[in-house]
Design an enzyme around this catalytic site. Sequence first.
Site, PDB file in Angstrom:
ATOM      1  CG  ASP A  11      36.977  45.444  39.165  1.00 45.03           C
ATOM      2  OD1 ASP A  11      36.813  45.679  40.370  1.00 45.03           O
ATOM      3  OD2 ASP A  11      37.749  44.572  38.757  1.00 45.03           O
ATOM      4  CE  LYS A  41      45.458  42.631  44.772  1.00 44.35           C
ATOM      5  NZ  LYS A  41      44.257  41.872  45.192  1.00 44.35           N
ATOM      6  CD  GLN A  42      43.394  47.781  43.852  1.00 45.91           C
ATOM      7  OE1 GLN A  42      43.359  46.566  43.866  1.00 45.91           O
ATOM      8  NE2 GLN A  42      42.413  48.515  43.375  1.00 45.91           N
ATOM      9  CD  GLU A 102      41.257  43.484  47.193  1.00 51.13           C
ATOM     10  OE1 GLU A 102      40.065  43.632  46.911  1.00 51.13           O
ATOM     11  OE2 GLU A 102      42.014  42.677  46.605  1.00 51.13           O
TER      12      GLU A 102
END
Length: 770
Positions: free
Chosen positions: A358, A601-602, A488
């Site tokens: 991140d 998820k993203q 994920e």
Amino acid sequence: MNEYLKHDEWCIIEEGFNPENHRASESIFSLGNGNMGQRAMFEEHYSGETLQGTYVAGVYYPDKTRVGWWKNGYPEYFAKVLNAPNWIGIDVKINGEMLDLAKCEVSDFVRTLNMKEGVLERSFVATLSNGNKVKVEAKRFLSIVTSEVGAIRYSVTPLNFDGKIGFTPYVDADVTNEDSNYDEQFWNVLQTKSMKGEAYITAATKKLDFHVCMSMKYEVLKDGQKVDLNLSLTENAKYVANTVEVDAEQDQEISIYKYAAVLSSLNHSKTDIASDALSVVEAAQAKGYGALLEEHVNAWADKWDHSDIVIEGDIAAQQAIRFNIFQMNQTYTGEDERLNIGPKGFTGEKYGGSTYWDTEAYCVPFYLSTSKPEVTRNLLIYRHKQLQKAIENAKKLGFTNGAALYPMVTMNGEECHNEWEITFEEIHRNGAIAFAIYNYIRHTGDKKYLEEYGLDVLIGISRFWSQRVSYSQAKKKYVMLGVTGPNEYENNINNNWYTSTIANWCMKYTQEAMAHVKETNSARFEEIMKNLNFDFETETAKWNDIIENMYYPVDEETGVFLQQDGYMDKEQILAADLDPAIRPINQHWSWDRILRSCFIKQADVLQGIYLFEDQYDLETIRKNYDFYEPRTVHESSLSPCIHSILAAKIGDEERAYNLYLRTSRLDLDDYNKEVHEGLHITSMAGTWMSVVEGFGGMRVVNGSLVFNPMLPKVWKSYSFKVRFRGNLLNVRVSEEGVGVINEEGEAINIFIKDDEYKVEKESSLVVENA
């Protein structure tokens, strides 16, 4: 969502005390100063549900993992951010009865986080079981000027009685971590001492022996005048306190000022840490609460001057962006290259408070534009110092010849994640670290960084990629098997498009970096080649063969880049078709069901398109966005910002704005029902990106700054500042057009909507809308 906070441009305000919201508020109202941080637990005793949290930067514990330890190469521990001794405590007794908001009638409760000043305030009226009614006002801050100091002003006013008010300021080392794997406490208390008007505790972490000393001093005032202390002392194995009792008349304010010093052995010798702590707290008390607060507020004003984003016409959006910027600025200051940015910062225990990818993917863009280059440089040097550990991590998994695999989670460079599919498979993190080097250089122009630190890291990463791929005889291509991409909700997949894309880019960029260092400093280039035992011809030939022959899955029918092999075999359901009652799905579905679903998820493919958008035309970006965004459940805090930026890129204002609100108010409105565990600090940088790179359309293209702005219909205007190669530019976008002020630096050429303009030193430019 849980929308219980008032909208305000500069403050987060909670009116009325609801115990069900208290743990969420402890996260949201957290304070930090880069050196330490604290959840917003109460100063006075509270017997209700709470997550007490005081954290000291860089201090952690290697808690033995409970899963996977029998697998070769598996991390032996998970690094815990430690709940450190509690220094804020002030027990309060009213005529002998303990003040406890879980056991008394509470009215007029207001909790306020003043983001402009970096101060937490609280006031309420409590009616105790003995009928006594008191008004309480508390105000505290963690100094960003003297980062080892915190200060509290706490006042009690009797409203319907004359009587005795007792204060017990204390330091308590009998603390636990909610996420302890084996329910153990992580501190050994070395020394406790309670003296008149002051006390301290020195404690050491188990295993790694970090030392921390918390010292306190205080003074009590009645109607603004100091009271001679008639006190009793408490000193035991894990707790030190003073207790004072004051006679008070109705409507007479009794105040206690508490000062604390929080020191660690990262910055002080273990032998001197106690005496140093006493000196620091004594100096703080001598300076006084008012002076400490004034310098703290002034320092925050300077931070806001460089990093604020102003939005006119949308209070919810304005409050949200400032909340995110505030938390970023109080989590990391860039002054210490040993420190980094944990996903929860100083607001909770989850994720261990460790370093993730991140930092490079989301936080670096924020600090590049809002801080001096040294701040981002320190983040990169942090990784360079851990290069040998990254090589060791790769070696444990069978890689050779100096291949480097940076950890998914770390405190010291050693992998300490405790989920198999992430530890071994989510290897795209390597690419984020390489991209951060590239991003830093293109923003700052500091190419010298390559010869000083960057090239070693890039070569180690590229060596890893060249060994991680396999050659498929069936496909006559190189493939990337058994990985987990940014999504994920997929594990152990083959040919994740994003991972393969960033791996190839790394090997290309490393060769560009080598060519630059060879040309500008041949002696240093030869030194690096020798130190790394780099066989230039053989190794680069292998890299180029992989680059030219990497396999990327594409759906023949739609033309979209496939997230991985077999993605279209999944039942294709859109997120909008899910029953809201089962959202988020990670709190309602089994892991098996999630893995078999198409839900994302993203950003995954879209993460790659965001990083490398200059390689794709607008139609390709739109096609992939329109396919993947509806399948994305945004159950990672890192997700909405990337989607918001790309929505702005393709001109989809509605989705760009809605996703901006989701990323910016993720914690304030608790979209994912998990804010009680702590805030999503690293994704907050993505909120800044949503405005500056999304609506502002800011990019760096061929060494120049480019803006292609969009103004959401509900906004009258917005403005932000960016640093770029020695310049500080103030950019304002309104219905009339785009204004740019060159506040620092020499004249600079920029692009606005494809046209080039020169902004002279200390001058402004206005480009009106056609």
